[in-house]
Design an enzyme around this catalytic site. Sequence first.
Site, mmCIF file in Angstrom:
data_model
loop_
_atom_site.group_PDB
_atom_site.id
_atom_site.type_symbol
_atom_site.label_atom_id
_atom_site.label_comp_id
_atom_site.label_asym_id
_atom_site.label_seq_id
_atom_site.Cartn_x
_atom_site.Cartn_y
_atom_site.Cartn_z
ATOM 1 N N THR A 221 0.952 -1.335 0.003
ATOM 2 C CA THR A 221 -0.118 -0.083 0.128
ATOM 3 C C THR A 221 0.943 1.230 0.054
ATOM 4 O O THR A 221 1.929 1.163 0.623
ATOM 5 C CB THR A 221 -0.913 -0.003 1.109
ATOM 6 N N ARG A 249 -14.876 -6.149 0.460
ATOM 7 C CA ARG A 249 -14.139 -5.898 1.463
ATOM 8 C C ARG A 249 -13.686 -4.592 1.395
ATOM 9 O O ARG A 249 -12.915 -4.116 0.415
ATOM 10 C CB ARG A 249 -13.262 -6.691 1.963
ATOM 11 N N GLY A 251 -10.975 -1.757 3.245
ATOM 12 C CA GLY A 251 -9.888 -1.564 4.567
ATOM 13 C C GLY A 251 -9.853 -0.097 4.936
ATOM 14 O O GLY A 251 -11.068 0.850 4.776
ATOM 15 N N ASP A 252 -8.784 0.190 5.556
ATOM 16 C CA ASP A 252 -8.739 1.601 6.276
ATOM 17 C C ASP A 252 -8.153 2.445 5.437
ATOM 18 O O ASP A 252 -8.618 3.746 5.671
ATOM 19 C CB ASP A 252 -7.684 1.451 7.494
ATOM 20 N N THR A 272 -0.571 1.709 7.092
ATOM 21 C CA THR A 272 -0.688 0.678 6.349
ATOM 22 C C THR A 272 -0.449 -0.739 7.120
ATOM 23 O O THR A 272 0.065 -0.640 8.142
ATOM 24 C CB THR A 272 0.699 0.544 5.309
ATOM 25 N N GLY A 273 -1.270 -1.630 6.447
ATOM 26 C CA GLY A 273 -1.137 -3.026 7.356
ATOM 27 C C GLY A 273 -2.597 -3.492 7.364
ATOM 28 O O GLY A 273 -3.301 -3.152 6.456
ATOM 29 N N GLY A 275 -6.170 -3.587 7.786
ATOM 30 C CA GLY A 275 -6.977 -2.492 7.613
ATOM 31 C C GLY A 275 -7.940 -2.701 8.876
ATOM 32 O O GLY A 275 -8.549 -1.470 9.466
HETATM 33 N N1 ASP Z 1 -4.380 -1.378 4.983
HETATM 34 C C1 ASP Z 1 -4.685 -1.928 3.624
HETATM 35 C C2 ASP Z 1 -6.008 -2.444 3.702
HETATM 36 O O1 ASP Z 1 -6.238 -2.951 4.867
HETATM 37 C C3 ASP Z 1 -3.627 -3.003 3.247
HETATM 38 C C4 ASP Z 1 -2.151 -2.514 3.449
HETATM 39 O O2 ASP Z 1 -1.728 -1.577 3.701
HETATM 40 O O3 ASP Z 1 -1.245 -3.301 3.082
HETATM 41 O O4 ASP Z 1 -6.646 -2.672 2.781
#
Ligand code: ASP
Length: 355
Positions: A221, A249, A251-252, A272-273, A275
């Site tokens: 991301t 779905r 995410g954040d 990032t991570g 979400g």
């Molecule tokens: N945060 C992003 C999500 O959950 C994914 C990512 O940052 O790797 O969609």
Amino acid sequence: MNQKVVLIGLLSLFFLLTSCTREVKTKDEKQKTEIALVIHGGAGYFTSETIPPEKEAEYRKKLNEALITGYNILKDGGSSVEAVEKVIKILENSPLFNAGCGSVMTADKKFELDASIMDGRTLKTGAVTGVSHIKNPIAAARLVMDKSQNVFFSGVGAEQFVVSQGMQLVDSLYFYPDDIRAEIEKKNLEEQDKQNKLNKKKNKKRVSFVEKKTEIEKYGTVGCVALDKDGNLAAGTSTGGLNNKMKGRIGDSPIIGAGTYANNNTCAVSCTGQGEFFIRGVVAYDMSALLEYKGMTLATATNYIINVKLNELGGLGGLIALDKYGNVSMNFNTKGMFRGYITDKGKPEIKIFND
Ligand code: ASP
């Protein structure tokens, strides 16, 4: 009685005035740099052993290009919003990252991209989610912020809105890596020319190309936060989402306050991570709140959010943050996070692993 009324009136006026002109003070009050820009290209479980040196060099080169581009915009007096959009576009146009053309697929082998942007000066924001035909979702988010009365559009509605603003859509084949796309296109042409029986066989093969892409372990991301010469902060994030995510779905990344937030009074943040955890923790806004209401420094807030709160929730990931004084923070609880920053001095600092 009258005196009491006057006193209450005066006190209310005092609170009203002080809250309108509220200056958030932290221990970081000294201006560190006039301009600054921080980027991330995703957090994950990668180490120097799992990323070959040639690949690492490619990542570094692209992150460097993004930082230099952002620096030049800011140095020439460009706005933080402009820098954030342009820098994220560079990363979206690189297949190295999980955003734009490098986006991962959903479980049903489609692409559903998300992005958001926020202007810390006006608190205006724009976001799109679940778009499948927009080359640069960050540009779409900017259009939503600048040209609509609303802040958040999804799917077909988002695509219709950007078309109404003059943006061209792309075929979803655009999101496949070049080699796989060429093969799919070739197979599709062949399929058109063959009998039903043969088609069935080819279709099976076509799926195997698609699966090839989802097998690639993908991080990346992308996000950017910036401080311009006028002291304005901005933040943006763009993603293909989690690999193999369920259709629909979200995410954040496109959610203001979870994956992205900017406020001139406090800081600009891009996450990032996983979400789901960043949404539950309202992480990006929580950063701002810790500065605003607790008077924490950027570094203390980032450390607390990632190493205490996110850990307690059981979430994995990281964030980049920048405050109005130009303090930079990049923190994560995974093994690595593609990241870098540049300040007044114009010297890009890039890191990937846990060093
Ligand atoms: N945060 C992003 C999500 O959950 C994914 C990512 O940052 O790797 O969609």
